[in-house]
Design a protein around this motif. Structure first.
Motif, PDB file in Angstrom:
ATOM      1  N   ILE A   1       5.803 -11.449  -4.299  1.00  0.00           N
ATOM      2  CA  ILE A   1       5.131 -10.221  -4.282  1.00  0.00           C
ATOM      3  C   ILE A   1       4.027 -10.172  -3.245  1.00  0.00           C
ATOM      4  CG2 ILE A   1       3.102 -10.575  -6.015  1.00  0.00           C
ATOM      5  CD1 ILE A   1       5.680  -7.495  -5.118  1.00  0.00           C
ATOM      6  N   ALA A   2       3.052 -11.032  -3.049  1.00  0.00           N
ATOM      7  CA  ALA A   2       2.124 -11.125  -1.884  1.00  0.00           C
ATOM      8  C   ALA A   2       2.812 -11.650  -0.615  1.00  0.00           C
ATOM      9  CB  ALA A   2       0.821 -12.022  -2.502  1.00  0.00           C
ATOM     10  N   SER A   3       3.415 -12.858  -0.624  1.00  0.00           N
ATOM     11  CA  SER A   3       4.186 -13.299   0.381  1.00  0.00           C
ATOM     12  C   SER A   3       5.114 -12.297   0.853  1.00  0.00           C
ATOM     13  CB  SER A   3       4.871 -14.687   0.214  1.00  0.00           C
ATOM     14  OG  SER A   3       4.053 -15.711  -0.114  1.00  0.00           O
ATOM     15  N   ASP A   4       5.855 -11.517  -0.058  1.00  0.00           N
ATOM     16  CA  ASP A   4       7.052 -10.605   0.468  1.00  0.00           C
ATOM     17  C   ASP A   4       6.229  -9.472   1.056  1.00  0.00           C
ATOM     18  OD1 ASP A   4       8.741 -12.014  -0.975  1.00  0.00           O
ATOM     19  OD2 ASP A   4       8.570 -10.730  -2.908  1.00  0.00           O
ATOM     20  N   ALA A   5       5.083  -8.966   0.455  1.00  0.00           N
ATOM     21  CA  ALA A   5       4.372  -7.887   1.386  1.00  0.00           C
ATOM     22  C   ALA A   5       3.872  -8.059   2.598  1.00  0.00           C
ATOM     23  CB  ALA A   5       3.231  -7.491   0.502  1.00  0.00           C
ATOM     24  N   GLN A   6       3.398  -9.462   2.937  1.00  0.00           N
ATOM     25  CA  GLN A   6       3.002  -9.888   4.157  1.00  0.00           C
ATOM     26  C   GLN A   6       3.920 -10.043   5.314  1.00  0.00           C
ATOM     27  OE1 GLN A   6       0.671 -13.567   3.259  1.00  0.00           O
ATOM     28  NE2 GLN A   6      -0.543 -12.568   1.935  1.00  0.00           N
TER      29      GLN A   6
ATOM     30  N   LYS B   1      -0.555 -11.607   9.465  1.00  0.00           N
ATOM     31  CA  LYS B   1      -1.830 -10.851   9.035  1.00  0.00           C
ATOM     32  C   LYS B   1      -2.624 -10.481  10.238  1.00  0.00           C
ATOM     33  CE  LYS B   1      -3.281 -13.806   5.627  1.00  0.00           C
ATOM     34  NZ  LYS B   1      -3.892 -14.062   4.279  1.00  0.00           N
ATOM     35  N   GLY B   2      -3.827  -9.838  10.006  1.00  0.00           N
ATOM     36  CA  GLY B   2      -4.707  -9.524  10.871  1.00  0.00           C
ATOM     37  C   GLY B   2      -4.316  -8.013  11.608  1.00  0.00           C
ATOM     38  N   ARG B   3      -5.231  -7.640  12.233  1.00  0.00           N
ATOM     39  CA  ARG B   3      -5.137  -6.306  12.770  1.00  0.00           C
ATOM     40  C   ARG B   3      -3.892  -6.153  13.792  1.00  0.00           C
ATOM     41  NH1 ARG B   3      -7.571  -1.359  13.459  1.00  0.00           N
ATOM     42  NH2 ARG B   3      -7.483  -0.523  15.654  1.00  0.00           N
ATOM     43  N   HIS B   4      -3.760  -7.359  14.574  1.00  0.00           N
ATOM     44  CA  HIS B   4      -2.407  -7.558  15.341  1.00  0.00           C
ATOM     45  C   HIS B   4      -1.300  -7.994  14.800  1.00  0.00           C
ATOM     46  CE1 HIS B   4      -5.020  -6.006  18.581  1.00  0.00           C
ATOM     47  NE2 HIS B   4      -5.704  -6.701  18.496  1.00  0.00           N
ATOM     48  N   GLY B   5      -1.210  -8.255  13.384  1.00  0.00           N
ATOM     49  CA  GLY B   5      -0.063  -8.821  12.736  1.00  0.00           C
ATOM     50  C   GLY B   5       1.281  -8.194  12.997  1.00  0.00           C
TER      51      GLY B   5
ATOM     52  N   ALA C   1      -0.793  -7.400  -2.620  1.00  0.00           N
ATOM     53  CA  ALA C   1       0.407  -6.733  -2.124  1.00  0.00           C
ATOM     54  C   ALA C   1       0.186  -5.314  -1.754  1.00  0.00           C
ATOM     55  CB  ALA C   1       1.631  -6.810  -3.036  1.00  0.00           C
ATOM     56  N   VAL C   2      -0.400  -4.822  -2.601  1.00  0.00           N
ATOM     57  CA  VAL C   2      -0.828  -3.087  -2.621  1.00  0.00           C
ATOM     58  C   VAL C   2      -1.773  -3.194  -1.216  1.00  0.00           C
ATOM     59  CG1 VAL C   2      -2.193  -1.365  -3.587  1.00  0.00           C
ATOM     60  CG2 VAL C   2      -0.650  -2.532  -4.997  1.00  0.00           C
ATOM     61  N   GLY C   3      -2.759  -4.133  -1.236  1.00  0.00           N
ATOM     62  CA  GLY C   3      -3.768  -3.988  -0.143  1.00  0.00           C
ATOM     63  C   GLY C   3      -3.301  -4.043   1.321  1.00  0.00           C
ATOM     64  N   THR C   4      -2.251  -5.045   1.275  1.00  0.00           N
ATOM     65  CA  THR C   4      -1.252  -5.368   2.640  1.00  0.00           C
ATOM     66  C   THR C   4      -0.566  -4.380   3.066  1.00  0.00           C
ATOM     67  OG1 THR C   4      -1.084  -7.821   1.876  1.00  0.00           O
ATOM     68  CG2 THR C   4       0.329  -6.858   3.469  1.00  0.00           C
ATOM     69  N   PHE C   5       0.187  -3.604   1.899  1.00  0.00           N
ATOM     70  CA  PHE C   5       0.855  -2.408   2.544  1.00  0.00           C
ATOM     71  C   PHE C   5      -0.326  -1.233   3.142  1.00  0.00           C
ATOM     72  CE2 PHE C   5       4.491  -3.930   0.408  1.00  0.00           C
ATOM     73  CZ  PHE C   5       5.451  -3.588   1.424  1.00  0.00           C
ATOM     74  N   ARG C   6      -1.412  -0.988   2.499  1.00  0.00           N
ATOM     75  CA  ARG C   6      -2.348  -0.035   2.891  1.00  0.00           C
ATOM     76  C   ARG C   6      -2.990  -0.475   4.257  1.00  0.00           C
ATOM     77  NH1 ARG C   6      -4.594   1.510  -3.261  1.00  0.00           N
ATOM     78  NH2 ARG C   6      -2.897   2.755  -3.625  1.00  0.00           N
ATOM     79  N   TYR C   7      -3.419  -1.868   4.296  1.00  0.00           N
ATOM     80  CA  TYR C   7      -4.050  -1.963   5.474  1.00  0.00           C
ATOM     81  C   TYR C   7      -3.087  -2.149   6.744  1.00  0.00           C
ATOM     82  CZ  TYR C   7      -6.217  -5.308   8.990  1.00  0.00           C
ATOM     83  OH  TYR C   7      -6.729  -5.921  10.110  1.00  0.00           O
ATOM     84  N   THR C   8      -1.711  -2.566   6.402  1.00  0.00           N
ATOM     85  CA  THR C   8      -0.903  -2.444   7.540  1.00  0.00           C
ATOM     86  C   THR C   8      -0.588  -0.924   7.802  1.00  0.00           C
ATOM     87  OG1 THR C   8       0.379  -4.398   6.819  1.00  0.00           O
ATOM     88  CG2 THR C   8       1.295  -3.219   7.912  1.00  0.00           C
ATOM     89  N   ALA C   9      -0.630   0.178   6.923  1.00  0.00           N
ATOM     90  CA  ALA C   9      -0.352   1.272   7.218  1.00  0.00           C
ATOM     91  C   ALA C   9      -1.567   1.808   8.191  1.00  0.00           C
ATOM     92  CB  ALA C   9      -0.588   2.246   6.052  1.00  0.00           C
ATOM     93  N   ALA C  10      -2.879   1.613   7.972  1.00  0.00           N
ATOM     94  CA  ALA C  10      -3.976   1.631   8.552  1.00  0.00           C
ATOM     95  C   ALA C  10      -4.000   1.040   9.980  1.00  0.00           C
ATOM     96  CB  ALA C  10      -5.201   1.367   7.946  1.00  0.00           C
ATOM     97  N   ALA C  11      -3.583  -0.282  10.076  1.00  0.00           N
ATOM     98  CA  ALA C  11      -3.522  -0.739  11.445  1.00  0.00           C
ATOM     99  C   ALA C  11      -2.507   0.141  12.240  1.00  0.00           C
ATOM    100  CB  ALA C  11      -2.968  -2.303  11.279  1.00  0.00           C
ATOM    101  N   LEU C  12      -1.447   0.354  11.570  1.00  0.00           N
ATOM    102  CA  LEU C  12      -0.387   1.138  12.362  1.00  0.00           C
ATOM    103  C   LEU C  12      -0.760   2.492  12.950  1.00  0.00           C
ATOM    104  CD1 LEU C  12       2.590   1.460  13.075  1.00  0.00           C
ATOM    105  CD2 LEU C  12       3.052   2.242  10.950  1.00  0.00           C
ATOM    106  N   GLU C  13      -1.629   3.082  12.198  1.00  0.00           N
ATOM    107  CA  GLU C  13      -1.906   4.432  12.664  1.00  0.00           C
ATOM    108  C   GLU C  13      -3.044   4.243  13.657  1.00  0.00           C
ATOM    109  OE1 GLU C  13      -2.661   8.021  10.632  1.00  0.00           O
ATOM    110  OE2 GLU C  13      -2.234   7.046   8.627  1.00  0.00           O
TER     111      GLU C  13
ATOM    112  N   ALA D   1       6.786  -5.868   9.361  1.00  0.00           N
ATOM    113  CA  ALA D   1       7.829  -5.809   9.833  1.00  0.00           C
ATOM    114  C   ALA D   1       8.485  -4.212   9.843  1.00  0.00           C
ATOM    115  CB  ALA D   1       8.957  -6.654   9.181  1.00  0.00           C
ATOM    116  N   LEU D   2       8.293  -3.659   8.793  1.00  0.00           N
ATOM    117  CA  LEU D   2       8.427  -1.955   8.748  1.00  0.00           C
ATOM    118  C   LEU D   2       7.847  -1.396   9.545  1.00  0.00           C
ATOM    119  CD1 LEU D   2       9.038  -1.490   4.946  1.00  0.00           C
ATOM    120  CD2 LEU D   2      10.858  -1.647   6.839  1.00  0.00           C
ATOM    121  N   ALA D   3       6.261  -1.770   9.826  1.00  0.00           N
ATOM    122  CA  ALA D   3       5.370  -0.937  10.596  1.00  0.00           C
ATOM    123  C   ALA D   3       5.954  -0.951  12.088  1.00  0.00           C
ATOM    124  CB  ALA D   3       4.280  -1.672  10.377  1.00  0.00           C
ATOM    125  N   ALA D   4       6.334  -2.077  12.294  1.00  0.00           N
ATOM    126  CA  ALA D   4       6.893  -2.286  13.876  1.00  0.00           C
ATOM    127  C   ALA D   4       8.219  -1.478  14.046  1.00  0.00           C
ATOM    128  CB  ALA D   4       6.986  -3.558  14.137  1.00  0.00           C
ATOM    129  N   GLY D   5       8.875  -1.095  13.089  1.00  0.00           N
ATOM    130  CA  GLY D   5       9.863  -0.209  13.370  1.00  0.00           C
ATOM    131  C   GLY D   5      11.171  -0.900  12.799  1.00  0.00           C
TER     132      GLY D   5
END
Length: 500
Positions: free
Chosen positions: A165-170, A473-477, A118-130, A175-179
């Protein structure tokens, strides 16, 4: 900043509160009694969400998503919130893992890995968003064309009990990253970890109303989320029958959905496979998580010329697996999530026996005082039936593998694809040409070659046939949770010729 979840290995239990539109308060729905699968004891009582709570959360989410303080944030500003959530989850990891073991029965090794995921998912998604860019498309006239991604507004995220937790984060992170604002509905059996995630999200300073955590039954809370006119998209992970029901509602609303559903995944052993690696991979693929995984390798196809040798090695290794409570560091196979689920797994094995299956090992509840009150079931291997048997066609979602022989590659592919599901597949062979050829012929969303059940937030995941719709998941998740809008910029100084 308060830290309501302990950072020790104690088992923290959240108070009787749910998160509704930015407010922590007692739910207005039915009282749930999460239990400890290892002992059968009730952990706590928790009032779940009501339909009125869902409506309130939807309205708060709609307003929060449209508020300029959120809607006008640049991607790197939204990414900061995701990083803060990741940092809090990491600080609280030990306590959250212990809570998940208490509520799901999983081993601490697994729940610690799920929190880390879950930690990794939030960090990866933040990076993908930026680093995510729009597209400047090739013009075909006197204009400049581009695409932009826009949120749906309010998104429903309905997650399963087998990997909270893992499924929740994914779902929540992209969803938050998309706004969007997110309505997270965890499973009624395992709500506690999702509430702990909600605490981390609110403590990270996310604008109120953007995330609600609404535990409760699927027929009430889940249905209310999916049917609400203001919910613009739903992501669901769970059983195929429920997924089909959600898809039906979505069709009436013309609403997009992402559905990760059931599986009956084949694991394939060719004659040239490394025996030690193969047996270890099969064990992990079906018996880790006590078989409670949509991608579990529950159909094991073995080349006929090595069938007896592989089955002998596999059964010996299975009998040696250590069954026990999740908080025992020696445990490999923990209890199932609930006694009712354990009884359903046992009933499936009994039906297989009636169909003529032979129990090679397992096939019952372990004996002894340690197991007397828990939802335990022995890791089980069956053979002696064809691929058309119910035990080979229906998802059991427990520590039960069926072993079947195959004669050649065409026979193998025919049997492996003879399923309504198409989620995952494992291939064990020393021949890379054959591995590639079979991987392309198998109908599945994910194929592992000489490994199994390795997952990465960087790699898209989804199924085919009745295993689901769409990918996550993935860069375009993040795009799963957003709409694509095309923008045309006219460059011709002359009026459009039609109007002349």
């Amino acid at each position: 900043m308060t830290d309501p979840v302990t950072t020790t290995d104690e088992q923290p239990v959240p108070p009787d509160q749910i998160l509704v539109g930015g407010l922590w308060r007692r739910g207005g729905g039915e009282v749930m009694t999460p239990t400890n699968p290892a002992t059968g004891e009730v952990i706590t009582e928790l009032a779940g969400a009501s339909v009125a709570d869902v409506r309130e959360a939807v309205e708060a989410g709609r307003l929060a998503a449209a508020d300029p303080s959120w809607a006008n944030l640049t991607p790197h500003e939204r990414a900061r919130y995701l990083h803060r959530i990741a940092d809090l989850l990491e600080r609280r990891a030990a306590g959250i893992a212990a809570l998940q073991t208490l509520n799901t029965g999983k081993t601490l090794a697994e729940t610690r890995a799920l929190v880390a995921s879950a930690v990794g998912t939030f960090r990866y998604t933040a990076a993908a968003l930026e680093t995510g860019d729009g597209e400047l498309t090739t013009p075909r006239g006197p204009y400049l064309t581009m695409t932009v991604q826009e949120p749906f507004g309010v998104v429903g995220a309905i997650t399963p009990w087998n990997s909270p937790i893992a499924s929740d984060a994914q779902k929540v992170a992209p969803a938050l990253a998309a706004g969007n604002a997110v309505l997270l509905k965890p499973a009624a059996w395992t709500p506690l970890v999702s509430l702990a995630l909600g605490r981390a999200i609110t403590d990270a300073g996310l604008p109120p109303g953007l995330v609600s955590v609404l535990p409760g039954g699927g027929a009430t809370v889940g249905d209310a989320i999916v049917r609400d006119p203001a919910v613009g998209m739903v992501s669901f992970t769970g059983g195929t029958s429920t997924g089909r029901h959600i898809a039906g509602i979505a069709a009436e609303k013309l609403m997009p959905v992402s559905l990760e559903l059931g599986g009956k995944s084949p694991t394939i052993v060719f004659a040239d496979a490394d025996l030690e690696q193969t047996v270890a991979g099969i064990l992990y693929g079906i018996f880790s998580s006590t078989g409670q995984s949509c991608i579990a390798g529950s159909r094991v196809f073995i080349a006929r010329e090595v069938y007896d040798d592989v089955l002998r090695a596999l059964s010996e290794a299975t009998r040696a697996l250590r069954v026990g409570p999740g908080d025992d560091p020696r445990t490999q196979v923990a209890p199932l999530v609930h006694h009712r689920h354990r009884d359903g797994v046992a009933a499936a094995v009994d039906r297989a026996r009636a169909e003529g299956a032979r129990v090679v090992c397992g096939g019952g509840v372990p004996e002894g005082e340690t197991f007397a009150n828990g939802a335990y079931y022995l890791p089980t291997i069956l053979d002696g039936v064809g691929n058309d048997a119910a035990v080979c066609q229906e998802e059991i979602f427990g520590p039960v593998a069926v072993v079947l022989p195959f004669d050649d590659e065409d026979d193998l592919v025919r049997q492996a694809n003879d399923s309504v599901f198409g989620l995952a597949c494992g291939i064990w062979t020393g021949d890379y040409r054959r591995a590639w050829r079979v991987a392309r012929r198998i109908q599945a969303g994910t194929v592992w070659i000489n490994t199994y059940k390795q997952l990465s937030i960087a790699t898209p995941f989804g199924g085919v046939k009745e295993s689901g719709l769409g990918t996550e998941k993935g860069r375009h998740g993040i795009r799963t949770y957003s709409r694509t809008k095309a923008v045309y910029w006219g460059l011709d100084e002359a009026p459009l010729p039609w109007a002349r």
